[in-house]
Scaffold this motif. Structure first.
Motif, PDB file in Angstrom:
ATOM      1  N   GLN A  52     -31.930   9.280  -4.818  1.00 37.25           N
ATOM      2  CA  GLN A  52     -32.805   8.188  -4.400  1.00 37.25           C
ATOM      3  C   GLN A  52     -32.177   7.448  -3.230  1.00 37.25           C
ATOM      4  O   GLN A  52     -30.955   7.220  -3.202  1.00 37.25           O
ATOM      5  CB  GLN A  52     -33.034   7.197  -5.546  1.00 37.25           C
ATOM      6  CG  GLN A  52     -34.050   7.644  -6.563  1.00 37.25           C
ATOM      7  CD  GLN A  52     -34.489   6.484  -7.458  1.00 37.25           C
ATOM      8  OE1 GLN A  52     -33.661   5.853  -8.104  1.00 37.25           O
ATOM      9  NE2 GLN A  52     -35.782   6.200  -7.468  1.00 37.25           N
ATOM     10  N   LEU A  53     -33.019   7.089  -2.286  1.00 30.50           N
ATOM     11  CA  LEU A  53     -32.631   6.216  -1.180  1.00 30.50           C
ATOM     12  C   LEU A  53     -33.584   5.030  -1.224  1.00 30.50           C
ATOM     13  O   LEU A  53     -34.782   5.191  -0.986  1.00 30.50           O
ATOM     14  CB  LEU A  53     -32.743   6.947   0.162  1.00 30.50           C
ATOM     15  CG  LEU A  53     -31.853   8.188   0.337  1.00 30.50           C
ATOM     16  CD1 LEU A  53     -32.188   8.912   1.640  1.00 30.50           C
ATOM     17  CD2 LEU A  53     -30.386   7.804   0.313  1.00 30.50           C
ATOM     18  N   CYS A 101     -29.960   0.685   3.078  1.00 32.89           N
ATOM     19  CA  CYS A 101     -30.424   1.911   2.422  1.00 32.89           C
ATOM     20  C   CYS A 101     -29.393   2.249   1.351  1.00 32.89           C
ATOM     21  O   CYS A 101     -28.262   2.656   1.675  1.00 32.89           O
ATOM     22  CB  CYS A 101     -30.532   3.022   3.460  1.00 32.89           C
ATOM     23  SG  CYS A 101     -30.792   4.688   2.820  1.00 32.89           S
ATOM     24  N   LYS A 102     -29.755   2.038   0.090  1.00 32.06           N
ATOM     25  CA  LYS A 102     -28.823   2.258  -1.017  1.00 32.06           C
ATOM     26  C   LYS A 102     -29.048   3.623  -1.619  1.00 32.06           C
ATOM     27  O   LYS A 102     -30.168   3.944  -2.053  1.00 32.06           O
ATOM     28  CB  LYS A 102     -28.989   1.166  -2.082  1.00 32.06           C
ATOM     29  CG  LYS A 102     -28.008   1.299  -3.225  1.00 32.06           C
ATOM     30  CD  LYS A 102     -28.092   0.128  -4.175  1.00 32.06           C
ATOM     31  CE  LYS A 102     -27.192   0.318  -5.388  1.00 32.06           C
ATOM     32  NZ  LYS A 102     -25.765   0.462  -4.996  1.00 32.06           N
ATOM     33  N   ALA A 103     -28.005   4.424  -1.646  1.00 27.46           N
ATOM     34  CA  ALA A 103     -28.087   5.793  -2.140  1.00 27.46           C
ATOM     35  C   ALA A 103     -27.633   5.885  -3.594  1.00 27.46           C
ATOM     36  O   ALA A 103     -26.721   5.173  -4.015  1.00 27.46           O
ATOM     37  CB  ALA A 103     -27.227   6.704  -1.268  1.00 27.46           C
ATOM     38  N   TYR A 123     -26.240   0.756   6.473  1.00 23.61           N
ATOM     39  CA  TYR A 123     -26.979  -0.306   7.156  1.00 23.61           C
ATOM     40  C   TYR A 123     -27.288   0.132   8.581  1.00 23.61           C
ATOM     41  O   TYR A 123     -26.509   0.845   9.213  1.00 23.61           O
ATOM     42  CB  TYR A 123     -26.138  -1.583   7.209  1.00 23.61           C
ATOM     43  CG  TYR A 123     -25.774  -2.137   5.860  1.00 23.61           C
ATOM     44  CD1 TYR A 123     -24.595  -1.752   5.228  1.00 23.61           C
ATOM     45  CD2 TYR A 123     -26.597  -3.048   5.208  1.00 23.61           C
ATOM     46  CE1 TYR A 123     -24.246  -2.250   3.985  1.00 23.61           C
ATOM     47  CE2 TYR A 123     -26.257  -3.566   3.963  1.00 23.61           C
ATOM     48  CZ  TYR A 123     -25.085  -3.146   3.362  1.00 23.61           C
ATOM     49  OH  TYR A 123     -24.748  -3.653   2.121  1.00 23.61           O
ATOM     50  N   MET A 124     -28.426  -0.329   9.065  1.00 25.39           N
ATOM     51  CA  MET A 124     -28.811  -0.131  10.452  1.00 25.39           C
ATOM     52  C   MET A 124     -29.178  -1.491  11.016  1.00 25.39           C
ATOM     53  O   MET A 124     -30.099  -2.148  10.530  1.00 25.39           O
ATOM     54  CB  MET A 124     -29.999   0.824  10.540  1.00 25.39           C
ATOM     55  CG  MET A 124     -30.410   1.239  11.966  1.00 25.39           C
ATOM     56  SD  MET A 124     -31.306   0.000  12.900  1.00 25.39           S
ATOM     57  CE  MET A 124     -32.750  -0.235  11.847  1.00 25.39           C
ATOM     58  N   TYR A 181     -36.877   4.317   8.578  1.00 18.93           N
ATOM     59  CA  TYR A 181     -36.523   5.161   7.440  1.00 18.93           C
ATOM     60  C   TYR A 181     -35.053   5.575   7.507  1.00 18.93           C
ATOM     61  O   TYR A 181     -34.550   5.892   8.595  1.00 18.93           O
ATOM     62  CB  TYR A 181     -37.330   6.460   7.436  1.00 18.93           C
ATOM     63  CG  TYR A 181     -38.811   6.340   7.242  1.00 18.93           C
ATOM     64  CD1 TYR A 181     -39.686   6.401   8.323  1.00 18.93           C
ATOM     65  CD2 TYR A 181     -39.356   6.215   5.959  1.00 18.93           C
ATOM     66  CE1 TYR A 181     -41.059   6.338   8.146  1.00 18.93           C
ATOM     67  CE2 TYR A 181     -40.721   6.141   5.776  1.00 18.93           C
ATOM     68  CZ  TYR A 181     -41.573   6.209   6.873  1.00 18.93           C
ATOM     69  OH  TYR A 181     -42.929   6.139   6.681  1.00 18.93           O
ATOM     70  N   CYS A 182     -34.410   5.628   6.359  1.00 20.05           N
ATOM     71  CA  CYS A 182     -33.158   6.370   6.260  1.00 20.05           C
ATOM     72  C   CYS A 182     -33.497   7.717   5.625  1.00 20.05           C
ATOM     73  O   CYS A 182     -34.481   7.845   4.877  1.00 20.05           O
ATOM     74  CB  CYS A 182     -32.100   5.626   5.444  1.00 20.05           C
ATOM     75  SG  CYS A 182     -32.556   5.249   3.737  1.00 20.05           S
ATOM     76  N   ALA A 183     -32.711   8.722   5.945  1.00 18.55           N
ATOM     77  CA  ALA A 183     -32.963  10.062   5.417  1.00 18.55           C
ATOM     78  C   ALA A 183     -31.630  10.789   5.276  1.00 18.55           C
ATOM     79  O   ALA A 183     -30.779  10.711   6.165  1.00 18.55           O
ATOM     80  CB  ALA A 183     -33.894  10.840   6.341  1.00 18.55           C
TER      81      ALA A 183
END
Lengths: 111, 117
Positions: B3-4, B22-24, B80-81, B95-97
């Motif tokens: 999950q992201l 974005c927490k992985a 983080y972005m 989006y993070c991917a």
């Protein structure tokens, strides 16, 4: 700068077949793998083809991918079209610096 | 399962900065690079850059160099972005991917950033 060019839209009836092209502007299409993503309205993209022609688990075999060096392009083919296939589709590859490049996207409409 | 999970929507004024998280979870955080991709309203996908959570190295798209900073916190498995000097054209879903070269195999749910005065 590398560009991947896709048709803006394609449409076809349920049960039919559509093919979406992705033409690489410079360098050989065979030099870097091509991936395809499906994005339904309001959702995040999901992978449907990777490494030119491989399907992630769970993606039906109605989806297939290929590359053609003569036209320097990749293609995504969806056979047996279903209404659930209506979405935007993006090709993706890499440039010479290994930077990610996306195509502009193709809207698939199932009539 | 992988999950992201991204942070919530933001509204910013022109010239400000925004930081999206974005927490992985569901996998070893330091084993996979993470990308950031954005999508302006009604537009296509645009790659912004990539971060290696194991060592913090980054590689940014030319277009964003000087304005974007990607960082990570291994203690919380979060990347983080941060995008600075925001303008109206930066209004987009970010989006993070996860990178599973050569594809992006898992995507976050997206974070809408609206830049408006």
């Amino acid at each position: 700068n590398l560009m991947l060019t896709q048709p803006h839209s394609v449409s076809e009836s349920p049960g039919k077949t559509v093919t979406i092209s992705c033409t690489r502007s410079s360098g050989s299409i065979a030099n870097n793998y091509v991936q395809w993503y499906q994005q339904r309205p309001g959702s995040s993209p999901t992978s449907v083809i990777y490494e030119n022609n491989l399907r992630p688990s769970g993606v039906p075999d109605r989806f297939s991918g290929s590359i053609d060096s003569s036209s320097n392009s990749a293609s995504l083919t969806i056979s047996g079209l279903k209404t659930e296939d209506e979405a935007d589709y993006y090709c993706q590859s890499y440039d010479t610096r290994n930077h990610v490049v996306f195509g502009g996207g193709t809207k698939v409409t199932v009539l | 399962q992988v999950q992201l999970v991204q942070s919530g929507a933001e509204v910013k004024k022109p010239g400000a900065s925004v930081k999206v998280s974005c927490k992985a979870s569901g996998y070893t955080f330091t084993s996979y690079y993470l990308h950031w991709v954005r999508q302006a309203p009604g537009q296509g996908l645009e790659w912004m850059g990539i971060i290696n959570p194991n060592g913090d190295s980054t590689n940014y798209a030319q277009k964003f160099r000087g304005r974007v900073t990607m960082t990570r916190d291994t203690a919380t498995s979060t990347v983080y972005m941060e995008l600075s000097s925001l303008r109206s054209e930066d209004t987009a879903v970010y989006y993070c991917a996860r990178n599973s070269y050569p594809r992006f195999d898992h995507w976050g749910q997206g974070t809408l950033v609206t830049v408006s005065s």
